[in-house]
Design an enzyme around this catalytic site. Structure first.
Site, PDB file in Angstrom:
ATOM      1  N   GLY A 136     -27.399  33.523 -22.197  1.00 59.79           N
ATOM      2  CA  GLY A 136     -28.529  33.513 -22.823  1.00 59.79           C
ATOM      3  C   GLY A 136     -29.647  34.087 -22.302  1.00 59.79           C
ATOM      4  O   GLY A 136     -30.378  34.594 -22.805  1.00 59.79           O
ATOM      5  N   HIS A 184     -22.383  28.520 -24.734  1.00 58.88           N
ATOM      6  CA  HIS A 184     -22.061  27.372 -24.047  1.00 58.88           C
ATOM      7  C   HIS A 184     -22.992  26.327 -24.758  1.00 58.88           C
ATOM      8  O   HIS A 184     -22.626  25.106 -24.537  1.00 58.88           O
ATOM      9  CB  HIS A 184     -22.119  27.392 -22.381  1.00 58.88           C
ATOM     10  CG  HIS A 184     -23.546  27.304 -22.038  1.00 58.88           C
ATOM     11  ND1 HIS A 184     -24.128  26.186 -21.607  1.00 58.88           N
ATOM     12  CD2 HIS A 184     -24.541  28.243 -21.647  1.00 58.88           C
ATOM     13  CE1 HIS A 184     -25.426  26.327 -20.958  1.00 58.88           C
ATOM     14  NE2 HIS A 184     -25.587  27.685 -21.150  1.00 58.88           N
ATOM     15  N   GLN A 208     -30.934  27.477 -28.504  1.00 57.09           N
ATOM     16  CA  GLN A 208     -30.637  26.150 -28.782  1.00 57.09           C
ATOM     17  C   GLN A 208     -30.552  25.752 -30.063  1.00 57.09           C
ATOM     18  O   GLN A 208     -29.775  24.910 -30.346  1.00 57.09           O
ATOM     19  CB  GLN A 208     -32.183  25.426 -28.252  1.00 57.09           C
ATOM     20  CG  GLN A 208     -31.977  23.919 -28.099  1.00 57.09           C
ATOM     21  CD  GLN A 208     -31.098  23.465 -27.131  1.00 57.09           C
ATOM     22  OE1 GLN A 208     -30.226  22.734 -27.396  1.00 57.09           O
ATOM     23  NE2 GLN A 208     -30.970  24.149 -26.001  1.00 57.09           N
ATOM     24  N   CYS A 231     -33.131  22.946 -16.322  1.00 57.97           N
ATOM     25  CA  CYS A 231     -33.600  23.865 -15.603  1.00 57.97           C
ATOM     26  C   CYS A 231     -34.893  23.422 -14.599  1.00 57.97           C
ATOM     27  O   CYS A 231     -35.083  23.982 -13.796  1.00 57.97           O
ATOM     28  CB  CYS A 231     -33.958  25.333 -16.267  1.00 57.97           C
ATOM     29  SG  CYS A 231     -32.912  25.702 -17.475  1.00 57.97           S
ATOM     30  N   ASN A 244     -35.620  23.674 -26.622  1.00 55.65           N
ATOM     31  CA  ASN A 244     -34.610  23.051 -26.138  1.00 55.65           C
ATOM     32  C   ASN A 244     -35.194  21.654 -25.608  1.00 55.65           C
ATOM     33  O   ASN A 244     -34.100  20.556 -25.416  1.00 55.65           O
ATOM     34  CB  ASN A 244     -34.246  23.907 -25.008  1.00 55.65           C
ATOM     35  CG  ASN A 244     -35.368  24.329 -23.910  1.00 55.65           C
ATOM     36  OD1 ASN A 244     -36.171  25.113 -24.599  1.00 55.65           O
ATOM     37  ND2 ASN A 244     -35.189  24.081 -22.853  1.00 55.65           N
ATOM     38  N   THR A 250     -17.264  45.973 -16.841  1.00 53.83           N
ATOM     39  CA  THR A 250     -16.260  45.595 -17.557  1.00 53.83           C
ATOM     40  C   THR A 250     -16.229  44.179 -18.394  1.00 53.83           C
ATOM     41  O   THR A 250     -16.897  43.397 -17.883  1.00 53.83           O
ATOM     42  CB  THR A 250     -14.824  45.506 -16.665  1.00 53.83           C
ATOM     43  OG1 THR A 250     -14.890  46.724 -15.913  1.00 53.83           O
ATOM     44  CG2 THR A 250     -13.653  45.062 -17.182  1.00 53.83           C
ATOM     45  N   SER A 298     -26.116  31.917 -26.942  1.00 58.07           N
ATOM     46  CA  SER A 298     -25.484  31.870 -25.865  1.00 58.07           C
ATOM     47  C   SER A 298     -24.319  30.516 -26.148  1.00 58.07           C
ATOM     48  O   SER A 298     -24.426  29.727 -26.707  1.00 58.07           O
ATOM     49  CB  SER A 298     -26.251  31.013 -24.746  1.00 58.07           C
ATOM     50  OG  SER A 298     -25.552  30.684 -23.552  1.00 58.07           O
TER      51      SER A 298
HETATM   52  C1  LIG Z   1     -29.973  27.192 -22.407  1.00 58.55           C
HETATM   53  C2  LIG Z   1     -31.208  28.260 -22.881  1.00 58.55           C
HETATM   54  C3  LIG Z   1     -31.614  29.456 -22.655  1.00 58.55           C
HETATM   55  C4  LIG Z   1     -30.511  30.178 -21.375  1.00 58.55           C
HETATM   56  O1  LIG Z   1     -29.115  30.235 -21.941  1.00 58.55           O
HETATM   57  P1  LIG Z   1     -28.191  30.260 -20.644  1.00 58.55           P
HETATM   58  O2  LIG Z   1     -26.701  30.873 -21.214  1.00 58.55           O
HETATM   59  O3  LIG Z   1     -27.798  28.996 -20.071  1.00 58.55           O
HETATM   60  O4  LIG Z   1     -28.740  31.323 -19.673  1.00 58.55           O
HETATM   61  C5  LIG Z   1     -32.277  30.277 -23.060  1.00 58.55           C
HETATM   62  N1  LIG Z   1     -33.150  29.757 -24.014  1.00 58.55           N
HETATM   63  C6  LIG Z   1     -33.017  28.471 -24.645  1.00 58.55           C
HETATM   64  C7  LIG Z   1     -33.800  27.914 -25.660  1.00 58.55           C
HETATM   65  C8  LIG Z   1     -31.960  27.669 -24.008  1.00 58.55           C
HETATM   66  O5  LIG Z   1     -31.803  26.322 -24.409  1.00 58.55           O
END
Ligand SMILES: *Cc1c(COP(=O)(O)O)cnc(C)c1O
Length: 383
Positions: free
Chosen positions: A73, A203, A181, A326, A153, A239, A201
């Protein structure tokens, strides 16, 4: 030790859905070809990547060629912002964002300020909402990008992105939405949102870590930020992470398809948490009372250290957060809580509970039973 972790930190990351793992497994084992190779094994990989583009496009209502798979993300946010900024240098050098963005957006804007760009960081109200009229007023003839998150988030506030997008479109300024988020619990339709660029993102919605996506509306020009091969239509060299890309597309499809079933469950868990936690003395909800993510319950407790609450909960087998994963470990209160205008006696005592689809009502009742005692103990001991 408790037998099982009660995981209430889905805003930080989510467990991998077993159906997503099943979709990924062939590309981690027998289908190991490089998608750029012309023999059968390579073509299988390329077909899987093409299908993933099509799947994501169908879910968020765009064209397959408007999707770029990236490494996370944060990379998606970086590519959107730097990609537009560097492609638009002849047009102007002004960026607009908000004070409560994720660091992947804020630090990218700070970075660009070293190279001649300047940024307006719009304030938010006490609930964390941006005023769309502020966006309109901040746009100048030098503005090359507006970037506002779909939902925050830390506090879960959902921003009026549709209206902001309408204003940007009328003024012909590209609009980027960090939807990382939101995508796990809100519908993502790039046309309805008036987005020119949108970041996701995997995950954060039961997909694998290390896979991001960027939607770039056809006709919007961005400069790639990784040089090398011409993968992802020249937008992102390297890749391809075939298994990750397949997993990300599968996860996005499943989570968006299942929103009608899952959202009421998440809302019920969230509302039960909010109702119960607010009976704790000197507690308050952070973020908007209604315009908030279905799975975000976030609070502040006066005169308490958030970290101490988290450690006590961890001993009870409960995984929670003080806000942003973070920034944990840093002693400054979060920039989001500061932007809300919360005084330090409150902003140091933050707690974010973000349930997911696998949590039960029983999980929530366990947390509700434990939390008042935890807060009282931490407060009395001055931890
Ligand atoms: C988690 C998050 C990101 C970063 O995503 P990653 O895949 O962990 O680098 C960016 N923006 C928001 C709002 C997030 O919650």
């Amino acid at each position: 030790m408790p037998e099982r972790t009660i995981y209430l930190d889905h805003a930080a990351t989510t467990p991998l859905d077993s159906r997503v793992l099943d979709a990924m497994l062939p590309y981690l084992t027998t289908e190991y070809g490089n998608a750029s190779s012309i023999y059968t094994l390579g073509r299988h990989a390329m077909q899987a990547i093409d299908r993933a583009h099509e799947q994501v496009a169908e879910v968020i209502h765009c064209r397959p060629t408007e999707i770029t798979f990236v490494g996370c993300g944060s990379e998606s946010d970086n590519l959107a912002i730097k990609g537009i900024a560097y492609a638009s240098q002849k047009k102007g050098n002004h960026l607009i964002t908000t004070q409560i963005e994720h660091h992947a957006v804020l630090h990218t804007c700070h970075y660009l300020e070293r190279f001649g760009f300047n940024t307006t960081y719009l304030p938010v109200d006490a609930y964390g909402r941006v005023d769309p009229d502020d966006v309109g007023r901040a746009i100048t003839d030098q503005t090359v990008l507006v970037s506002v998150m779909y939902a925050n988030n830390e506090i879960g506030t959902v921003e009026p992105v549709q209206e902001i997008g309408r204003i940007c479109r009328a003024k012909k300024v590209p609009f980027h939405i960090d939807a990382v988020q939101a995508a796990g619990s809100m519908p993502i339709d790039v046309a309805a949102l008036n987005a020119d660029l949108l970041s996701l993102s995997a995950h954060k919605f039961y997909g694998p870590k290390g896979v991001g996506m960027l939607y770039t509306r056809q006709g919007v020009r961005i400069l790639p930020q990784l040089q090398g091969g011409s993968q992802e239509r020249g937008r992102r060299a390297g890749t391809e992470n075939v298994a990750g890309i397949v997993g990300a597309a599968t996860a996005l499809r499943l989570v968006q398809e299942e929103l009608p079933q899952v959202t009421p469950h998440l809302r019920a868990l969230r509302d039960r948490l909010i109702e119960a936690v607010l009976t704790i003395p000197r507690s308050r909800l952070t973020g908007h009372p209604n315009e908030r993510l279905p799975n975000n319950a976030s609070f502040c407790f006066e005169g308490v250290e958030g970290e101490s609450i988290l450690l006590s909960l961890d001993l009870l087998g409960i995984a929670a957060s003080s806000g942003s994963a973070c920034t944990s470990g840093s002693v400054d209160p979060s920039h989001v809580l500061v932007a809300l205008g919360l005084p330090p006696e409150w902003s140091h005592g933050s707690l974010r509970l973000t349930p997911g689809k696998e949590n039960s009502e029983g999980d929530i009742e366990t947390v509700i039973a434990a939390l008042p005692g935890v807060v009282e103990k931490v407060r009395n001991l001055g931890l």
